[in-house]
Design a protein around this motif. Structure first.
Motif, PDB file in Angstrom:
ATOM      1  N   ASN A  30     -50.391  37.780  23.996  1.00 35.20           N
ATOM      2  CA  ASN A  30     -51.717  37.805  23.384  1.00 35.20           C
ATOM      3  C   ASN A  30     -51.957  36.497  22.652  1.00 35.20           C
ATOM      4  O   ASN A  30     -51.101  36.029  21.913  1.00 35.20           O
ATOM      5  N   SER A  31     -53.127  35.908  22.866  1.00 37.17           N
ATOM      6  CA  SER A  31     -53.384  34.568  22.336  1.00 37.17           C
ATOM      7  C   SER A  31     -54.791  34.476  21.769  1.00 37.17           C
ATOM      8  O   SER A  31     -55.724  35.080  22.306  1.00 37.17           O
ATOM      9  N   PRO A  32     -54.974  33.706  20.700  1.00 40.08           N
ATOM     10  CA  PRO A  32     -56.337  33.423  20.234  1.00 40.08           C
ATOM     11  C   PRO A  32     -57.045  32.489  21.205  1.00 40.08           C
ATOM     12  O   PRO A  32     -56.432  31.956  22.128  1.00 40.08           O
ATOM     13  N   GLY A  33     -58.321  32.294  20.991  1.00 41.35           N
ATOM     14  CA  GLY A  33     -59.095  31.442  21.892  1.00 41.35           C
ATOM     15  C   GLY A  33     -58.733  29.986  21.806  1.00 41.35           C
ATOM     16  O   GLY A  33     -58.987  29.216  22.741  1.00 41.35           O
ATOM     17  N   ARG A  34     -58.149  29.567  20.713  1.00 45.74           N
ATOM     18  CA  ARG A  34     -57.743  28.169  20.558  1.00 45.74           C
ATOM     19  C   ARG A  34     -56.414  28.114  19.822  1.00 45.74           C
ATOM     20  O   ARG A  34     -56.257  28.739  18.779  1.00 45.74           O
ATOM     21  N   LEU A  35     -55.468  27.359  20.385  1.00 44.22           N
ATOM     22  CA  LEU A  35     -54.177  27.153  19.748  1.00 44.22           C
ATOM     23  C   LEU A  35     -54.178  25.788  19.080  1.00 44.22           C
ATOM     24  O   LEU A  35     -54.657  24.812  19.653  1.00 44.22           O
ATOM     25  N   ARG A  36     -53.622  25.707  17.904  1.00 36.27           N
ATOM     26  CA  ARG A  36     -53.542  24.433  17.209  1.00 36.27           C
ATOM     27  C   ARG A  36     -52.161  23.814  17.435  1.00 36.27           C
ATOM     28  O   ARG A  36     -51.203  24.517  17.789  1.00 36.27           O
ATOM     29  N   PRO A  37     -52.008  22.492  17.265  1.00 33.90           N
ATOM     30  CA  PRO A  37     -50.692  21.863  17.436  1.00 33.90           C
ATOM     31  C   PRO A  37     -49.642  22.521  16.558  1.00 33.90           C
ATOM     32  O   PRO A  37     -49.883  22.798  15.377  1.00 33.90           O
ATOM     33  N   GLY A  38     -48.479  22.802  17.140  1.00 33.91           N
ATOM     34  CA  GLY A  38     -47.408  23.460  16.415  1.00 33.91           C
ATOM     35  C   GLY A  38     -47.430  24.970  16.511  1.00 33.91           C
ATOM     36  O   GLY A  38     -46.511  25.632  16.021  1.00 33.91           O
ATOM     37  N   HIS A  39     -48.477  25.529  17.152  1.00 37.60           N
ATOM     38  CA  HIS A  39     -48.559  26.989  17.285  1.00 37.60           C
ATOM     39  C   HIS A  39     -47.408  27.491  18.149  1.00 37.60           C
ATOM     40  O   HIS A  39     -47.177  27.000  19.256  1.00 37.60           O
ATOM     41  N   ARG A  40     -46.685  28.471  17.654  1.00 33.23           N
ATOM     42  CA  ARG A  40     -45.570  29.059  18.393  1.00 33.23           C
ATOM     43  C   ARG A  40     -46.101  30.149  19.322  1.00 33.23           C
ATOM     44  O   ARG A  40     -46.546  31.204  18.861  1.00 33.23           O
ATOM     45  N   VAL A  41     -46.042  29.894  20.608  1.00 32.32           N
ATOM     46  CA  VAL A  41     -46.643  30.783  21.600  1.00 32.32           C
ATOM     47  C   VAL A  41     -45.771  32.002  21.860  1.00 32.32           C
ATOM     48  O   VAL A  41     -46.229  33.141  21.798  1.00 32.32           O
ATOM     49  N   ALA A  42     -44.513  31.762  22.169  1.00 29.28           N
ATOM     50  CA  ALA A  42     -43.589  32.849  22.499  1.00 29.28           C
ATOM     51  C   ALA A  42     -42.178  32.280  22.555  1.00 29.28           C
ATOM     52  O   ALA A  42     -41.983  31.058  22.513  1.00 29.28           O
ATOM     53  N   LYS A  43     -41.221  33.175  22.668  1.00 33.02           N
ATOM     54  CA  LYS A  43     -39.836  32.755  22.839  1.00 33.02           C
ATOM     55  C   LYS A  43     -39.306  33.317  24.142  1.00 33.02           C
ATOM     56  O   LYS A  43     -39.366  34.533  24.373  1.00 33.02           O
ATOM     57  N   VAL A  44     -38.805  32.435  24.979  1.00 31.24           N
ATOM     58  CA  VAL A  44     -38.294  32.816  26.299  1.00 31.24           C
ATOM     59  C   VAL A  44     -36.815  33.168  26.183  1.00 31.24           C
ATOM     60  O   VAL A  44     -36.035  32.419  25.584  1.00 31.24           O
ATOM     61  N   GLU A  45     -36.441  34.298  26.750  1.00 30.85           N
ATOM     62  CA  GLU A  45     -35.049  34.734  26.743  1.00 30.85           C
ATOM     63  C   GLU A  45     -34.447  34.538  28.129  1.00 30.85           C
ATOM     64  O   GLU A  45     -35.015  34.960  29.135  1.00 30.85           O
ATOM     65  N   THR A  46     -33.328  33.863  28.185  1.00 27.39           N
ATOM     66  CA  THR A  46     -32.613  33.668  29.447  1.00 27.39           C
ATOM     67  C   THR A  46     -31.489  34.692  29.573  1.00 27.39           C
ATOM     68  O   THR A  46     -30.986  35.207  28.576  1.00 27.39           O
ATOM     69  N   VAL A  47     -31.098  34.970  30.813  1.00 23.61           N
ATOM     70  CA  VAL A  47     -30.030  35.933  31.083  1.00 23.61           C
ATOM     71  C   VAL A  47     -28.968  35.263  31.945  1.00 23.61           C
ATOM     72  O   VAL A  47     -29.266  34.700  33.003  1.00 23.61           O
ATOM     73  N   GLY A  48     -27.731  35.299  31.489  1.00 24.34           N
ATOM     74  CA  GLY A  48     -26.623  34.782  32.275  1.00 24.34           C
ATOM     75  C   GLY A  48     -26.560  33.281  32.371  1.00 24.34           C
ATOM     76  O   GLY A  48     -25.846  32.731  33.226  1.00 24.34           O
ATOM     77  N   CYS A  49     -27.284  32.555  31.540  1.00 24.38           N
ATOM     78  CA  CYS A  49     -27.291  31.096  31.596  1.00 24.38           C
ATOM     79  C   CYS A  49     -26.165  30.529  30.738  1.00 24.38           C
ATOM     80  O   CYS A  49     -25.800  31.089  29.707  1.00 24.38           O
ATOM     81  N   ASP A  50     -25.639  29.399  31.171  1.00 27.61           N
ATOM     82  CA  ASP A  50     -24.641  28.693  30.396  1.00 27.61           C
ATOM     83  C   ASP A  50     -25.334  27.989  29.232  1.00 27.61           C
ATOM     84  O   ASP A  50     -26.162  27.099  29.437  1.00 27.61           O
ATOM     85  N   ALA A  51     -25.017  28.380  28.016  1.00 26.16           N
ATOM     86  CA  ALA A  51     -25.739  27.891  26.843  1.00 26.16           C
ATOM     87  C   ALA A  51     -25.652  26.378  26.694  1.00 26.16           C
ATOM     88  O   ALA A  51     -26.606  25.733  26.259  1.00 26.16           O
TER      89      ALA A  51
END
Length: 339
Positions: A30-51
């Motif tokens: 869910n997002s507002p109509g305008r994002l400002r610089p530095g806005h944190r959109v989401a966090k992506v989770e990886t599975v089974g990846c080598d850190a």
């Protein structure tokens, strides 16, 4: 037996590679109509990846992604009614790449354009504030101060209340744009807004008991988005002097002109149509790309120069919403042919 064992080991290694560094196929945010610089959109989770070796990339220059998977806006980003989609990729030393589609879904916003329209109430049953978003048209010619809305604490529950406000447009840059009546909770707009100067404002309102100075409930975050009007004329960029051989064939590319507009990206306000006001018997211009070509093979070195007038005009202007345009001379020099 040993052949079967080797085959099993290899198959296990292959399957482990296939399953490594996995991203889910899609993520809806869910997002507002305008994002400002530095806005944190989401966090992506990886599975089974080598850190240690995982590389995360985002296929949209308006965003970046941190090593911890957090997607952040790099600039002001508009999210239309149909949303916005971009890709995120993850890859580690296995060499396999996993791809995710991130879908920004436009949040429903409350439109507030008229004085005193609506109020922000605190419910008896719930102690949290509703978070509203106000949309105000830039350059609005009102009678300032203009009341946008009133924040109301339920009188049956609280009798003596005062309000405070802080944030952009109040006590941080640009200051002096908004104020709040301490006693009534009336949110006031103090002057006209300029979207090109500051496209949105975020501030916080709090309510306190007058006798104990204890804050009542949680703080209320407010956002004001400044809606664009077509108030900027296109401006030509780059050289407007070109050279073409004499007696060149019709359809020869003379050059390309370009114009920019400071209005909101993605609207008709910044879509530009190019027109040759004079010289259309010898040259033509593509209305969208600005590519200029010859329409004749009779260009002569005498006269040496052809001075023509070129116009850039907003598509929105053509629809009658305003008359923002720029007209400027363009010079074409005809050089002597090889023959």
């Amino acid at each position: 037996m040993w052949k079967f064992l080797i085959f099993t080991i290899c198959l296990t290694q292959i399957l482990s590679c296939v399953e490594s560094c996995f991203l889910q196929r899609s993520l809806y945010v869910n997002s507002p109509g305008r994002l400002r610089p530095g806005h944190r959109v989401a966090k992506v989770e990886t599975v089974g990846c080598d850190a240690k070796s995982t590389r995360l990339t985002v296929k949209d220059p308006s965003f970046t992604i941190k090593s911890n998977g957090e997607i952040v806006a790099l600039t002001y980003v508009s999210v239309g009614e149909r949303g916005r989609t971009f890709s995120v990729c993850a890859q580690d030393n296995s060499g396999l790449e996993s791809k995710m589609e991130v879908h920004l879904v436009r949040s429903t916003m409350l439109k507030r354009h008229q004085r005193g329209q609506g109020s922000l109430n605190r419910s008896k049953r719930r102690r949290d504030w509703r978070r509203p978003t106000f949309n105000i048209v830039e350059n609005y010619e009102g009678n300032y101060p203009e009341e946008l809305s009133t924040l109301v604490i339920d009188a049956a529950e609280y009798h003596d209340v005062y309000y405070t406000i802080e944030g952009e447009g109040v006590d941080t840059y640009p200051t002096g744009v908004f104020s709040l009546d301490r006693d009534t909770g009336a949110l006031l707009l103090l002057k006209a807004l300029d979207r090109e100067e500051f496209p949105e404002y975020d501030f916080v309102v709090r309510a306190f008991d007058k006798h104990t100075n204890v804050q009542l409930g949680e703080e209320l975050p407010l956002r004001v988005i400044v809606d664009d009007v077509n108030d900027n004329a296109p401006e030509f960029v780059g050289p407007l002097q070109f050279t073409v051989p004499e007696h060149c064939s019709a359809g020869t590319v003379v050059g390309v002109v370009s114009a920019t507009d400071r209005d909101e990206i993605g609207t008709d306000h910044v879509k530009i149509k190019y027109t040759l006001v004079s010289g259309s018997n010898m040259f033509t211009i593509h209305p969208e790309t600005g590519v200029i070509t010859t329409t004749t093979n009779t260009l002569d070195r005498e006269p040496l120069d052809y001075e023509k007038t070129i116009t850039a005009q907003n598509v929105a202007s053509l629809n009658g919403s305003s008359t923002t345009w720029q007209s400027i001379p363009m010079n074409v020099n005809v050089k002597r042919g090889d023959g």
